[in-house]
Scaffold this active site. Structure first.
Site, PDB file in Angstrom:
ATOM      1  N   HIS A   1      -7.108  -7.017  -5.622  1.00  0.00           N
ATOM      2  CA  HIS A   1      -8.309  -6.341  -5.123  1.00  0.00           C
ATOM      3  C   HIS A   1      -8.640  -5.143  -6.021  1.00  0.00           C
ATOM      4  O   HIS A   1      -7.742  -4.449  -6.509  1.00  0.00           O
ATOM      5  CB  HIS A   1      -8.091  -5.846  -3.695  1.00  0.00           C
ATOM      6  CG  HIS A   1      -8.674  -6.750  -2.644  1.00  0.00           C
ATOM      7  ND1 HIS A   1      -8.148  -6.847  -1.372  1.00  0.00           N
ATOM      8  CD2 HIS A   1      -9.766  -7.575  -2.667  1.00  0.00           C
ATOM      9  CE1 HIS A   1      -8.879  -7.711  -0.663  1.00  0.00           C
ATOM     10  NE2 HIS A   1      -9.855  -8.164  -1.430  1.00  0.00           N
TER      11      HIS A   1
ATOM     12  N   HIS B   1      -2.345 -11.105   3.070  1.00  0.00           N
ATOM     13  CA  HIS B   1      -3.604 -10.424   2.770  1.00  0.00           C
ATOM     14  C   HIS B   1      -4.629 -11.491   2.388  1.00  0.00           C
ATOM     15  O   HIS B   1      -4.380 -12.680   2.546  1.00  0.00           O
ATOM     16  CB  HIS B   1      -3.364  -9.392   1.657  1.00  0.00           C
ATOM     17  CG  HIS B   1      -4.451  -8.373   1.525  1.00  0.00           C
ATOM     18  ND1 HIS B   1      -4.976  -7.710   2.598  1.00  0.00           N
ATOM     19  CD2 HIS B   1      -5.120  -7.909   0.436  1.00  0.00           C
ATOM     20  CE1 HIS B   1      -5.917  -6.876   2.178  1.00  0.00           C
ATOM     21  NE2 HIS B   1      -6.032  -6.991   0.872  1.00  0.00           N
TER      22      HIS B   1
ATOM     23  N   HIS C   1      -2.699   4.398   2.048  1.00  0.00           N
ATOM     24  CA  HIS C   1      -3.828   3.472   2.165  1.00  0.00           C
ATOM     25  C   HIS C   1      -4.297   3.498   3.617  1.00  0.00           C
ATOM     26  O   HIS C   1      -4.483   2.457   4.252  1.00  0.00           O
ATOM     27  CB  HIS C   1      -3.383   2.074   1.742  1.00  0.00           C
ATOM     28  CG  HIS C   1      -4.505   1.102   1.431  1.00  0.00           C
ATOM     29  ND1 HIS C   1      -5.336   0.601   2.400  1.00  0.00           N
ATOM     30  CD2 HIS C   1      -4.919   0.546   0.272  1.00  0.00           C
ATOM     31  CE1 HIS C   1      -6.202  -0.230   1.845  1.00  0.00           C
ATOM     32  NE2 HIS C   1      -5.980  -0.279   0.553  1.00  0.00           N
TER      33      HIS C   1
ATOM     34  N   ASP D   1      -1.398  -4.081   0.760  1.00  0.00           N
ATOM     35  CA  ASP D   1      -2.298  -4.377   1.885  1.00  0.00           C
ATOM     36  C   ASP D   1      -1.779  -5.610   2.605  1.00  0.00           C
ATOM     37  O   ASP D   1      -1.587  -6.655   1.987  1.00  0.00           O
ATOM     38  CB  ASP D   1      -3.709  -4.692   1.368  1.00  0.00           C
ATOM     39  CG  ASP D   1      -4.400  -3.483   0.779  1.00  0.00           C
ATOM     40  OD1 ASP D   1      -3.750  -2.433   0.653  1.00  0.00           O
ATOM     41  OD2 ASP D   1      -5.600  -3.594   0.447  1.00  0.00           O
TER      42      ASP D   1
ATOM     43  N   ASP E   1      -9.720  -2.121  -5.484  1.00  0.00           N
ATOM     44  CA  ASP E   1      -9.241  -0.753  -5.185  1.00  0.00           C
ATOM     45  C   ASP E   1      -7.820  -0.514  -5.695  1.00  0.00           C
ATOM     46  O   ASP E   1      -7.418   0.622  -5.917  1.00  0.00           O
ATOM     47  CB  ASP E   1      -9.366  -0.409  -3.685  1.00  0.00           C
ATOM     48  CG  ASP E   1      -8.695  -1.405  -2.748  1.00  0.00           C
ATOM     49  OD1 ASP E   1      -8.806  -2.618  -2.996  1.00  0.00           O
ATOM     50  OD2 ASP E   1      -8.077  -0.959  -1.762  1.00  0.00           O
ATOM     51  N   HIS E   2      -7.067  -1.602  -5.936  1.00  0.00           N
ATOM     52  CA  HIS E   2      -5.690  -1.472  -6.432  1.00  0.00           C
ATOM     53  C   HIS E   2      -5.600  -1.659  -7.950  1.00  0.00           C
ATOM     54  O   HIS E   2      -4.529  -1.465  -8.522  1.00  0.00           O
ATOM     55  CB  HIS E   2      -4.787  -2.496  -5.739  1.00  0.00           C
ATOM     56  CG  HIS E   2      -4.704  -2.273  -4.266  1.00  0.00           C
ATOM     57  ND1 HIS E   2      -3.571  -1.814  -3.632  1.00  0.00           N
ATOM     58  CD2 HIS E   2      -5.653  -2.399  -3.294  1.00  0.00           C
ATOM     59  CE1 HIS E   2      -3.813  -1.672  -2.331  1.00  0.00           C
ATOM     60  NE2 HIS E   2      -5.072  -2.032  -2.105  1.00  0.00           N
TER      61      HIS E   2
ATOM     62  N   HIS F   1      -1.624  -6.806  -5.349  1.00  0.00           N
ATOM     63  CA  HIS F   1      -2.633  -7.872  -5.316  1.00  0.00           C
ATOM     64  C   HIS F   1      -3.810  -7.417  -6.174  1.00  0.00           C
ATOM     65  O   HIS F   1      -3.852  -6.266  -6.615  1.00  0.00           O
ATOM     66  CB  HIS F   1      -3.051  -8.196  -3.884  1.00  0.00           C
ATOM     67  CG  HIS F   1      -3.756  -7.094  -3.155  1.00  0.00           C
ATOM     68  ND1 HIS F   1      -3.178  -5.890  -2.874  1.00  0.00           N
ATOM     69  CD2 HIS F   1      -5.017  -7.014  -2.645  1.00  0.00           C
ATOM     70  CE1 HIS F   1      -4.025  -5.125  -2.209  1.00  0.00           C
ATOM     71  NE2 HIS F   1      -5.157  -5.781  -2.069  1.00  0.00           N
TER      72      HIS F   1
HETATM   73 ZN    ZN Z   1      -6.613  -2.013  -0.546  1.00  0.00          ZN
HETATM   74 ZN    ZN Z   2      -6.678  -5.505  -0.507  1.00  0.00          ZN
END
Ligand code: ZN
Ligand code: ZN
Length: 303
Positions: free
Chosen positions: A98, A188, A273, A209, A100-101, A96
């Protein structure tokens, strides 16, 4: 007699093939390299979410959190994983969008190019991936122009920074001689996918996530390895109320994961994670809830 000779010949042939395979056994076996087991928090010991599935000396990345190329480089230099030499990084799947990814996306596009990757990157992920890709390339247009102009240092292989971004839906999204990759929808805060990798010797499912969801159980269904995110209740209790509400809808607790894994029945469960008070707190909390085989993932662990 003639039949016996034929059988003997077949046995000798099989023995010779097996012998050859065992000499190079380490390279023909599917391995999982945890490049980043972290979360949005900038923990120097835990890089952002990124996992490599390595098959026959080819690496397939899932997510590119911050630090992805340096962790790949460490896996090459310190662990001897040739497929993770940065110029060989060329296929990635994103769960996805986001940050952080995906904060390592520019790193994954440009760093391997500047050290010699000559082919475009192939990236698979949800809607919005093409938009993100176009904007990143645009953001680095000065870099690209100065490296590829007649005076530039990358002018001999100008394709290495190109990206073919593929927006996917659930189902088989990638297939080559090493691997079949199947995406499944997860739950998510945005369009998100988990991925199942089927290779000659292993089945591996990675959650991204997500709240616990039936599609993850079905995707694993007795798989060799399930790699899943998790939060402990004690760690969640220390977070702001807004995050606790968010996590209740879009992440998984140890209790939920234990229940999910009991149904999914992976031979090995890898926690990544992960959000916990400590590695020990997570291990003890999960141990109390889940009787199956599991490990708390650490950056650069290989399974
Ligand atoms: Zn994440
Ligand atoms: Zn996420």
């Amino acid at each position: 007699m003639r039949v016996n000779c034929a059988v003997l010949l077949i046995i000798l042939l099989i023995a010779s093939i097996t012998g050859r395979q065992s000499q190079t056994g380490i390279s023909s076996k599917t391995r999982i390299v945890l490049l980043g087991t972290g979360t949005p928090g900038p923990d120097p010991d835990r890089s952002g979410p990124a996992t490599a599935i390595v098959v026959n000396d080819t690496a397939y990345l899932v997510d590119f959190g911050p630090g992805v190329v340096r962790r790949a480089s460490a896996a090459f230099r310190d662990k001897g994983i040739a497929a993770l030499e940065p110029t060989k990084l060329r296929v990635a799947f994103v769960t996805h969008l986001h940050s952080d990814h995906t904060v390592g996306y520019a790193d994954l596009i440009f760093t391997p190019w500047t050290v010699g990757r000559r082919v475009p990157l192939e990236v698979y992920g949800p809607k919005g991936l093409k938009h993100m890709t176009e904007h990143l390339l645009e953001a680095y247009s000065v870099d690209i122009e100065t490296r590829t102009n007649p005076d530039g240092n990358q002018r001999t292989f100008p394709q290495g920074h190109n990206v073919n971004a593929h927006e996917i839906t659930a189902g088989v999204v990638y297939k080559d001689t090493n691997v079949t990759v199947t995406a499944f929808a997860t739950k998510h805060a945005m369009e998100s996918y988990g991925y199942r990798f089927d290779t000659a010797d292993r089945s591996i499912v990675i959650s991204g996530d997500t709240n616990p969801i039936r599609s993850t159980i079905d995707a694993c269904n007795g798989c060799d390895v399930l790699i899943h995110e998790v939060h402990t209740p004690a760690a969640l209790a220390t977070r702001p109320e807004t995050f606790q509400q968010f996590a209740g809808k879009y992440h998984s607790t140890t209790a939920q994961l234990a229940q999910l894994a009991q149904q999914a029945k992976p031979r090995l469960l890898i926690l990544y994670h992960w959000v916990a008070l400590s590695r020990e707190e997570l291990f003890d909390d999960m141990r109390a809830r889940y009787a199956g085989l599991f490990v708390v993932g650490r950056d650069l662990d290989i399974y």
